[in-house]
Design a protein around this motif. Structure first.
Motif, PDB file in Angstrom:
ATOM      1  N   UNK A   1       2.769   1.925   8.403  1.00  0.00           N
ATOM      2  CA  UNK A   1       1.806   2.532   7.491  1.00  0.00           C
ATOM      3  C   UNK A   1       1.591   4.022   7.718  1.00  0.00           C
ATOM      4  N   UNK A   2       1.151   4.403   8.900  1.00  0.00           N
ATOM      5  CA  UNK A   2       0.659   5.772   9.120  1.00  0.00           C
ATOM      6  C   UNK A   2       1.692   6.854   8.797  1.00  0.00           C
ATOM      7  N   UNK A   3       2.950   6.635   9.177  1.00  0.00           N
ATOM      8  CA  UNK A   3       3.967   7.661   8.944  1.00  0.00           C
ATOM      9  C   UNK A   3       4.472   7.678   7.501  1.00  0.00           C
ATOM     10  N   UNK A   4       3.983   6.738   6.682  1.00  0.00           N
ATOM     11  CA  UNK A   4       4.504   6.609   5.322  1.00  0.00           C
ATOM     12  C   UNK A   4       3.486   6.985   4.248  1.00  0.00           C
ATOM     13  N   UNK A   5       2.270   7.338   4.681  1.00  0.00           N
ATOM     14  CA  UNK A   5       1.238   7.774   3.738  1.00  0.00           C
ATOM     15  C   UNK A   5       0.624   9.071   4.264  1.00  0.00           C
ATOM     16  N   UNK A   6      -0.303   9.639   3.505  1.00  0.00           N
ATOM     17  CA  UNK A   6      -0.856  10.955   3.874  1.00  0.00           C
ATOM     18  C   UNK A   6      -2.129  10.864   4.696  1.00  0.00           C
ATOM     19  N   UNK A   7      -2.216   9.847   5.553  1.00  0.00           N
ATOM     20  CA  UNK A   7      -3.378   9.748   6.443  1.00  0.00           C
ATOM     21  C   UNK A   7      -3.230  10.784   7.560  1.00  0.00           C
ATOM     22  N   UNK A   8      -4.343  11.388   7.953  1.00  0.00           N
ATOM     23  CA  UNK A   8      -4.303  12.396   9.018  1.00  0.00           C
ATOM     24  C   UNK A   8      -4.230  11.700  10.382  1.00  0.00           C
ATOM     25  N   UNK A   9      -3.308  12.127  11.234  1.00  0.00           N
ATOM     26  CA  UNK A   9      -3.165  11.489  12.550  1.00  0.00           C
ATOM     27  C   UNK A   9      -4.478  11.428  13.332  1.00  0.00           C
ATOM     28  N   UNK A  10      -5.290  12.478  13.216  1.00  0.00           N
ATOM     29  CA  UNK A  10      -6.554  12.500  13.956  1.00  0.00           C
ATOM     30  C   UNK A  10      -7.575  11.502  13.422  1.00  0.00           C
ATOM     31  N   UNK A  11      -7.290  10.928  12.248  1.00  0.00           N
ATOM     32  CA  UNK A  11      -8.200   9.941  11.665  1.00  0.00           C
ATOM     33  C   UNK A  11      -7.785   8.504  11.977  1.00  0.00           C
ATOM     34  N   UNK A  12      -6.728   8.345  12.768  1.00  0.00           N
ATOM     35  CA  UNK A  12      -6.274   7.001  13.141  1.00  0.00           C
ATOM     36  C   UNK A  12      -6.639   6.724  14.598  1.00  0.00           C
TER      37      UNK A  12
ATOM     38  N   UNK B   1       0.831  -1.205   0.000  1.00  0.00           N
ATOM     39  CA  UNK B   1       0.000   0.000   0.000  1.00  0.00           C
ATOM     40  C   UNK B   1       0.866   1.255   0.000  1.00  0.00           C
ATOM     41  N   UNK B   2       1.937   1.243   0.778  1.00  0.00           N
ATOM     42  CA  UNK B   2       2.854   2.387   0.823  1.00  0.00           C
ATOM     43  C   UNK B   2       3.496   2.604  -0.540  1.00  0.00           C
ATOM     44  N   UNK B   3       3.874   1.515  -1.181  1.00  0.00           N
ATOM     45  CA  UNK B   3       4.501   1.616  -2.504  1.00  0.00           C
ATOM     46  C   UNK B   3       3.551   2.250  -3.512  1.00  0.00           C
ATOM     47  N   UNK B   4       2.301   1.835  -3.489  1.00  0.00           N
ATOM     48  CA  UNK B   4       1.328   2.406  -4.430  1.00  0.00           C
ATOM     49  C   UNK B   4       1.040   3.865  -4.103  1.00  0.00           C
ATOM     50  N   UNK B   5       1.024   4.201  -2.815  1.00  0.00           N
ATOM     51  CA  UNK B   5       0.856   5.597  -2.417  1.00  0.00           C
ATOM     52  C   UNK B   5       2.012   6.443  -2.966  1.00  0.00           C
TER      53      UNK B   5
END
Length: 243
Positions: free
Chosen positions: A88-99, A47-51
């Motif tokens: 995952x979280x630190x390697x894609x553009x997910x918002x911290x508040x959404x995890x 998933x990180x690679x595709x991101x």
């Protein structure tokens, strides 16, 4: 129940990542239920690679994790909070508040479990729940028992689970004895479930869980009753299954 038989761990990881990415593309603000452990690491890597290639956007995605050790602070490198950020979280553009994960530092089990269960419901439930499979058939930290646990709860880990997890710690004595986990009922309310499993050491468990009777003695067997379950397993994991 759909079962995809793939050649090996690498193919399993790519197939699972394909299913998750399709969910994200179909519904950019979807709620993903996420799992930890060694099995999904390859899926997260893909998933990180595709991101990184620009094929995936996590900016609206919300997540809830299955479980967390009780008593481990987030900065402990064996906490599932740490694991998710590392993989995952630190390697894609997910918002911290959404995890979201259960808070393992909370001593009041009833209060923390009620909070987490209410949080999942407030998000409209889980669109796609990723699961691994324990050697004793556990999903999340729902261990073999006399009945199926319905909601998020605090569980005493079995000696087999402690033994399986001790490789991540300095010794078995350092493995936490309790964990917060989504209940079987919580997992079963997910709209879709994706289970990944790899290796010959899981073959007997796969046969019991998905081709045997539904019983709380094999917690994953309940998935036979869910209306939208996909299993991605390699040849070794399916070597004892009648398929």
């Amino acid at each position: 129940m759909r079962i995809y038989k793939v050649k090996d761990y690498g193919e399993m990881s790519r197939k699972a990542a394909n299913i998750i990415s399709a969910q994200v593309i179909l519904k950019p603000d979807c709620v993903l239920g996420l799992a930890t452990g060694s099995t999904p690491v390859g899926t997260y890597r893909q998933l990180v690679e595709w991101y990184e290639k620009g094929d995936l956007d996590f900016s609206e995605v919300r997540t809830v994790n299955l479980d967390e050790y009780k008593g481990l602070p987030r900065e402990n490198d064996q906490s599932y909070y740490y694991f998710m950020h590392e993989n995952l979280f630190d390697k894609v553009n997910i918002k911290p508040e959404n995890t979201n994960l259960p808070d393992g530092t909370k001593e009041d089990s009833e209060e923390e479990c009620a909070r987490y269960e209410a949080l999942i419901r407030s998000m409209g439930g889980v669109d796609l729940q990723l699961l691994g499979l324990g050697h004793n058939g556990h999903i999340g930290f729902n261990e073999p028992a006399e009945d199926f646990a319905k909601e998020t709860h605090c569980v005493d880990l079995t000696e087999r689970t402690i033994e399986a997890n001790k490789r991540f710690f300095a010794s078995a004595d350092d493995v936490p004895r309790q964990a917060y986990t989504m209940g079987i009922g919580t997992i079963m309310r997910a709209k879709k479930i994706l289970l990944v499993v790899s290796g010959e050491d899981k073959a007997e468990t796969v046969a019991k869980a998905f081709f045997g009777p539904v019983t709380p003695e094999v917690p994953a067997s309940i998935l036979q009753l869910h209306e939208d379950v996909t299993i991605v397993a390699d040849e070794a994991a399916l070597s004892k299954a009648p398929c």
